[in-house]
Design a protein around this motif. Sequence first.
Motif, PDB file in Angstrom:
ATOM      1  N   GLU A  63       4.067   2.299 -26.241  1.00 23.91           N
ATOM      2  CA  GLU A  63       2.914   1.408 -26.417  1.00 23.91           C
ATOM      3  C   GLU A  63       1.640   2.031 -25.854  1.00 23.91           C
ATOM      4  O   GLU A  63       0.564   1.837 -26.421  1.00 23.91           O
ATOM      5  CB  GLU A  63       3.168   0.040 -25.785  1.00 23.91           C
ATOM      6  CG  GLU A  63       4.127  -0.829 -26.565  1.00 23.91           C
ATOM      7  CD  GLU A  63       3.639  -1.215 -27.960  1.00 23.91           C
ATOM      8  OE1 GLU A  63       2.453  -1.030 -28.298  1.00 23.91           O
ATOM      9  OE2 GLU A  63       4.461  -1.724 -28.730  1.00 23.91           O
ATOM     10  N   ARG A 108      -0.242  -2.819 -35.128  1.00 28.99           N
ATOM     11  CA  ARG A 108       0.962  -3.126 -34.343  1.00 28.99           C
ATOM     12  C   ARG A 108       2.141  -2.371 -34.955  1.00 28.99           C
ATOM     13  O   ARG A 108       2.380  -2.447 -36.141  1.00 28.99           O
ATOM     14  CB  ARG A 108       1.209  -4.629 -34.380  1.00 28.99           C
ATOM     15  CG  ARG A 108       2.299  -5.086 -33.434  1.00 28.99           C
ATOM     16  CD  ARG A 108       2.500  -6.589 -33.507  1.00 28.99           C
ATOM     17  NE  ARG A 108       1.306  -7.363 -33.257  1.00 28.99           N
ATOM     18  CZ  ARG A 108       0.861  -7.694 -32.046  1.00 28.99           C
ATOM     19  NH1 ARG A 108       1.505  -7.295 -30.977  1.00 28.99           N
ATOM     20  NH2 ARG A 108      -0.223  -8.428 -31.911  1.00 28.99           N
ATOM     21  N   SER A 115      10.328  -3.979 -24.788  1.00 28.45           N
ATOM     22  CA  SER A 115       8.915  -4.369 -24.782  1.00 28.45           C
ATOM     23  C   SER A 115       8.664  -5.667 -24.009  1.00 28.45           C
ATOM     24  O   SER A 115       7.542  -5.916 -23.575  1.00 28.45           O
ATOM     25  CB  SER A 115       8.368  -4.472 -26.199  1.00 28.45           C
ATOM     26  OG  SER A 115       9.064  -5.452 -26.925  1.00 28.45           O
ATOM     27  N   LEU A 118       7.038  -5.073 -20.629  1.00 29.01           N
ATOM     28  CA  LEU A 118       5.700  -4.506 -20.483  1.00 29.01           C
ATOM     29  C   LEU A 118       4.848  -5.366 -19.548  1.00 29.01           C
ATOM     30  O   LEU A 118       4.871  -6.602 -19.638  1.00 29.01           O
ATOM     31  CB  LEU A 118       5.007  -4.383 -21.839  1.00 29.01           C
ATOM     32  CG  LEU A 118       5.626  -3.390 -22.811  1.00 29.01           C
ATOM     33  CD1 LEU A 118       4.896  -3.434 -24.152  1.00 29.01           C
ATOM     34  CD2 LEU A 118       5.596  -1.981 -22.244  1.00 29.01           C
ATOM     35  N   GLN A 123      -0.123  -5.604 -21.925  1.00 34.63           N
ATOM     36  CA  GLN A 123      -0.025  -6.471 -23.098  1.00 34.63           C
ATOM     37  C   GLN A 123      -1.394  -7.050 -23.465  1.00 34.63           C
ATOM     38  O   GLN A 123      -1.739  -7.142 -24.652  1.00 34.63           O
ATOM     39  CB  GLN A 123       0.975  -7.593 -22.851  1.00 34.63           C
ATOM     40  CG  GLN A 123       2.414  -7.123 -22.809  1.00 34.63           C
ATOM     41  CD  GLN A 123       3.386  -8.262 -22.539  1.00 34.63           C
ATOM     42  OE1 GLN A 123       3.085  -9.428 -22.771  1.00 34.63           O
ATOM     43  NE2 GLN A 123       4.569  -7.919 -22.041  1.00 34.63           N
ATOM     44  N   GLU A 127      -3.350  -6.420 -27.021  1.00 35.09           N
ATOM     45  CA  GLU A 127      -3.774  -7.521 -27.893  1.00 35.09           C
ATOM     46  C   GLU A 127      -5.275  -7.451 -28.184  1.00 35.09           C
ATOM     47  O   GLU A 127      -5.700  -7.668 -29.312  1.00 35.09           O
ATOM     48  CB  GLU A 127      -3.400  -8.883 -27.296  1.00 35.09           C
ATOM     49  CG  GLU A 127      -1.909  -9.147 -27.298  1.00 35.09           C
ATOM     50  CD  GLU A 127      -1.263  -9.000 -28.661  1.00 35.09           C
ATOM     51  OE1 GLU A 127      -1.818  -9.494 -29.669  1.00 35.09           O
ATOM     52  OE2 GLU A 127      -0.188  -8.363 -28.742  1.00 35.09           O
TER      53      GLU A 127
END
Length: 174
Positions: A63, A108, A115, A118, A123, A127
């Motif tokens: 990520e 995404r 995940s 995270l 996060q 977002e």
Amino acid sequence: MPPSKASPVTVDFMSRFTASEQFDKVFREGMSLVEETANYLDGPGRQDARLLDRHGAVAYATESMRLTTRLMQLASWLLLQRAIGAGEMSQDDVKKERHRISLADIGRGKPLNGSEQLPAALQDIIERSLSLHQRVLKFDAMLNMQAKAEIAAPAPSPVSNQLDRLAAEFGVRS
């Protein structure tokens, strides 16, 4: 004297857009998010990552890579638009640079095992980057629509313009 036929007026959306408060807001948000992400990943993010198990660590690394790639593409797009709007680039330079920026593949990704581990801070940044990505995609689509419309619109003929000017000057109606 104005020409006898009304000629269509093309609004230069790019110049207006890049000079707008809306673009400035998105630009500042994007650059701020790049800086915030770098500070997080180099600081608290390293400590957060150490607390994760193997699956969480792989998800964190994946990520983080997705996030930095997304933000670099978005920042490149924003900087390119600002340079175009300011007239700092030739059309050849613009074409070369546009091909280097890919907005399509930076959204995404597939869900990752681990995940759910995270950190909340990561996060949140992810977002917000996805939200920025969606707005930039909309702006890019608008700019592409204008570019296509400009290509499709026939360029005024210099001969026709000259004839129209002469006809108006001598009072001849076409």
